[in-house]
Design an enzyme around this catalytic site. Sequence first.
Site, PDB file in Angstrom:
ATOM      1  N   HIS A  92       0.859  -1.189   0.000  1.00  0.00           N
ATOM      2  CA  HIS A  92       0.000   0.000   0.000  1.00  0.00           C
ATOM      3  C   HIS A  92       0.890   1.232   0.000  1.00  0.00           C
ATOM      4  O   HIS A  92       1.938   1.250   0.639  1.00  0.00           O
ATOM      5  CB  HIS A  92      -0.894   0.011   1.249  1.00  0.00           C
TER       6      HIS A  92
ATOM      7  N   ASP B  50      -7.997  -5.253   0.014  1.00  0.00           N
ATOM      8  CA  ASP B  50      -8.479  -6.106  -1.081  1.00  0.00           C
ATOM      9  C   ASP B  50      -8.102  -7.574  -0.922  1.00  0.00           C
ATOM     10  O   ASP B  50      -8.584  -8.418  -1.671  1.00  0.00           O
ATOM     11  CB  ASP B  50      -7.903  -5.590  -2.412  1.00  0.00           C
TER      12      ASP B  50
HETATM   13  C1  SDX Z   1      -6.275   0.010  -2.871  1.00  0.00           C
HETATM   14  O1  SDX Z   1      -4.500   4.569  -2.162  1.00  0.00           O
HETATM   15  C2  SDX Z   1      -5.371   3.945  -1.485  1.00  0.00           C
HETATM   16  O2  SDX Z   1      -5.713   4.313  -0.399  1.00  0.00           O
HETATM   17  C3  SDX Z   1      -5.951   2.714  -2.178  1.00  0.00           C
HETATM   18  C4  SDX Z   1      -6.971   1.909  -1.381  1.00  0.00           C
HETATM   19  C5  SDX Z   1      -8.222   2.695  -1.120  1.00  0.00           C
HETATM   20  O3  SDX Z   1      -8.949   2.354  -0.187  1.00  0.00           O
HETATM   21  O4  SDX Z   1      -8.527   3.605  -1.938  1.00  0.00           O
HETATM   22  O5  SDX Z   1      -6.403   1.502  -0.155  1.00  0.00           O
HETATM   23  C6  SDX Z   1      -7.395   0.662  -2.149  1.00  0.00           C
HETATM   24  O6  SDX Z   1      -6.078   0.329  -4.015  1.00  0.00           O
HETATM   25  C7  SDX Z   1      -5.364  -0.938  -2.140  1.00  0.00           C
HETATM   26  C8  SDX Z   1      -4.167  -1.421  -3.011  1.00  0.00           C
HETATM   27  C9  SDX Z   1      -4.677  -2.562  -3.902  1.00  0.00           C
HETATM   28  N1  SDX Z   1      -3.645  -2.931  -4.880  1.00  0.00           N
HETATM   29  C10 SDX Z   1      -2.995  -4.123  -4.810  1.00  0.00           C
HETATM   30  O7  SDX Z   1      -3.160  -4.940  -3.911  1.00  0.00           O
HETATM   31  C11 SDX Z   1      -2.066  -4.385  -5.985  1.00  0.00           C
HETATM   32  C12 SDX Z   1      -0.725  -4.920  -5.476  1.00  0.00           C
HETATM   33  N2  SDX Z   1      -0.028  -3.821  -4.758  1.00  0.00           N
HETATM   34  C13 SDX Z   1       0.953  -3.072  -5.508  1.00  0.00           C
HETATM   35  O8  SDX Z   1       0.637  -2.873  -6.856  1.00  0.00           O
HETATM   36  C14 SDX Z   1       1.457  -1.833  -4.727  1.00  0.00           C
HETATM   37  O9  SDX Z   1       1.750  -2.248  -3.458  1.00  0.00           O
HETATM   38  C15 SDX Z   1       0.580  -0.602  -4.636  1.00  0.00           C
HETATM   39  C16 SDX Z   1       0.125  -0.143  -5.987  1.00  0.00           C
HETATM   40  C17 SDX Z   1      -0.608  -0.853  -3.782  1.00  0.00           C
HETATM   41  C18 SDX Z   1       1.428   0.487  -3.978  1.00  0.00           C
HETATM   42  O10 SDX Z   1       2.397   0.835  -4.877  1.00  0.00           O
HETATM   43  P1  SDX Z   1       3.555   1.855  -4.474  1.00  0.00           P
HETATM   44  O11 SDX Z   1       3.249   2.613  -3.231  1.00  0.00           O
HETATM   45  O12 SDX Z   1       3.899   2.621  -5.697  1.00  0.00           O
HETATM   46  O13 SDX Z   1       4.687   0.905  -4.025  1.00  0.00           O
HETATM   47  P2  SDX Z   1       5.951   0.616  -4.880  1.00  0.00           P
HETATM   48  O14 SDX Z   1       5.519   0.122  -6.218  1.00  0.00           O
HETATM   49  O15 SDX Z   1       6.837   1.802  -4.813  1.00  0.00           O
HETATM   50  O16 SDX Z   1       6.569  -0.609  -4.059  1.00  0.00           O
HETATM   51  C19 SDX Z   1       7.657  -0.416  -3.199  1.00  0.00           C
HETATM   52  C20 SDX Z   1       8.444  -1.714  -3.320  1.00  0.00           C
HETATM   53  C21 SDX Z   1       8.872  -2.005  -4.763  1.00  0.00           C
HETATM   54  O17 SDX Z   1      10.011  -2.827  -4.684  1.00  0.00           O
HETATM   55  P3  SDX Z   1      11.482  -2.079  -4.846  1.00  0.00           P
HETATM   56  O18 SDX Z   1      11.445  -1.313  -6.149  1.00  0.00           O
HETATM   57  O19 SDX Z   1      11.597  -1.159  -3.630  1.00  0.00           O
HETATM   58  O20 SDX Z   1      12.468  -3.215  -4.829  1.00  0.00           O
HETATM   59  O21 SDX Z   1       7.587  -2.828  -2.941  1.00  0.00           O
HETATM   60  C22 SDX Z   1       7.402  -3.684  -4.048  1.00  0.00           C
HETATM   61  C23 SDX Z   1       7.749  -2.880  -5.290  1.00  0.00           C
HETATM   62  O22 SDX Z   1       8.196  -3.751  -6.335  1.00  0.00           O
HETATM   63  N3  SDX Z   1       6.004  -4.073  -4.033  1.00  0.00           N
HETATM   64  C24 SDX Z   1       5.556  -5.310  -4.262  1.00  0.00           C
HETATM   65  C25 SDX Z   1       4.172  -5.242  -4.082  1.00  0.00           C
HETATM   66  N4  SDX Z   1       3.805  -3.992  -3.773  1.00  0.00           N
HETATM   67  C26 SDX Z   1       4.943  -3.266  -3.749  1.00  0.00           C
HETATM   68  N5  SDX Z   1       6.210  -6.448  -4.599  1.00  0.00           N
HETATM   69  C27 SDX Z   1       5.436  -7.546  -4.747  1.00  0.00           C
HETATM   70  N6  SDX Z   1       4.093  -7.568  -4.586  1.00  0.00           N
HETATM   71  C28 SDX Z   1       3.434  -6.434  -4.259  1.00  0.00           C
HETATM   72  N7  SDX Z   1       2.106  -6.446  -4.113  1.00  0.00           N
END
Ligand code: SDX
Length: 431
Positions: free
Chosen positions: A308, A366
């Site tokens: 998140h 989710d």
């Molecule tokens: C919702 O914003 C809100 O409030 C949203 C929400 C709401 O109520 O409105 O809470 C609802 O959308 C919840 C999120 C649902 N999405 C998912 O579950 C999809 C999977 N999650 C990811 O796509 C991700 O975690 C996000 C999109 C939720 C957050 O993305 P960020 O903040 O841009 O995080 P990031 O991509 O910068 O990640 C930081 C690190 C990265 O690795 P490094 O580059 O540091 O090595 O964490 C890794 C990412 O690759 N990472 C994950 C991951 N989420 C982040 N690696 C594997 N699996 C994941 N799910």
Amino acid sequence: MSKDSVTIIDNLSGRQIELPLKRGTHGPAAIDIGRFYRELGYFTYDPGFLSTASCQSKLTFIDGDKGILLYGGYPIEQLAEKSSFLEVAYLMLYGKLPAPEQLNNFKKIITHHSMLNESLKSFFRGFYHDAHPMAIMVGVVGSLSAFYHDSTDINNPQHREIAAHRMIAKMTSIAAASYKHSIGEPQVYPDNSLSYTGNLLNMMFSVPCEEYHVDPVAEKALDLIFILHIDHEQNASTSTVRLAGSSGANPFACIASGIAALWGPAHGGANEAVLNMLKEIGDIKNIPSYIARAKDKQDPFRLMGFGHRVYKNYDPRARIIRKMCHEVLEKLGADNDPLFELALRLEEIALNDDYFIERKLYPNVDFYSGLIYKALGIPSNMFTVMFAIARTVGWVAQWMEMIAEKDQRIGRPRQLYVGPAQRDYVPIDQR
Ligand code: SDX
């Protein structure tokens, strides 16, 4: 030099400016950079808005490190345990919990706005039978402004309130009609004797040829899940609604833009993606290979329902839904769902893996919600529609708050241009 300011020094020119700090009720203060470009000649750069506040708001507060979520100052845990979806909707629209008479009156208003204009029926028929319900929602909600000319003067507070009521009420009827269209069954009219979620379940699952009785366990479970999804500060879909609204677009078009943004798998589309991921993993023995894929930078696969932007602790909503999952699945006789066992095991393995620990990746709202929707008989292509119904309260509340801002102006971000330097046109015979 005031204590409530920061000083920025431009090392290139030696110029320095003092920028005021804006302090809120909770959370970090914000540097007001409104004068930044005018006085220093630079833009600030923050794609994804990791450190940028786009507005001030009284509605919702999140402390991502502590896993705190407040609606109107009330902790989500207390509202989940003691309140109801329409009572929290009232809180979000009017800034206070309603007195009994106010709540009854609000329920009556929402109930009596749930019918759709009959000419909308043909709109649903225009979609192919296998259209994704979210595609239908975007189209139908966007078309509502064609029906309600009497509530699109956004500068009229009464119009804004009627539009908000209509949106909250009609989302259930549009969602149910989208579902009925996708399974080839006749649309069911709202039943004003039912609760908000009871009415939704009836419109989705009743058929003309037999009695349908709303299951109180399902009705209560949906009401609770809807409370958890009502609002969440300036998430992607809410920011989309605010940006659309800042141009003066009508409220129905703004909510349609929010539905479109919510649909993405990185946002509200994640609940459907989680279930598809669990089905793809299939068996506990396959979990390690999927965890490895989630960690592999060369593989676009991510663990859906994990991570998140704001929560760097367990999402408090996920904690509530996880607990509820056990209870609801047991009451509905679905507690032997292998996907639930798989989800619990996947969570346990991920939460003990250094990659997830270092990046503070926890289950989000989710991760478990889809398992409850599935137990309620809701198909996975309707999961994000459920999210949209609940989030409509947050969208309309944030839209009303933005429009009512005294210095409200159109949102228009700047950019860092990295394209070709200015050059002259080359006639085609010289290329
Ligand atoms: C919702 O914003 C809100 O409030 C949203 C929400 C709401 O109520 O409105 O809470 C609802 O959308 C919840 C999120 C649902 N999405 C998912 O579950 C999809 C999977 N999650 C990811 O796509 C991700 O975690 C996000 C999109 C939720 C957050 O993305 P960020 O903040 O841009 O995080 P990031 O991509 O910068 O990640 C930081 C690190 C990265 O690795 P490094 O580059 O540091 O090595 O964490 C890794 C990412 O690759 N990472 C994950 C991951 N989420 C982040 N690696 C594997 N699996 C994941 N799910």
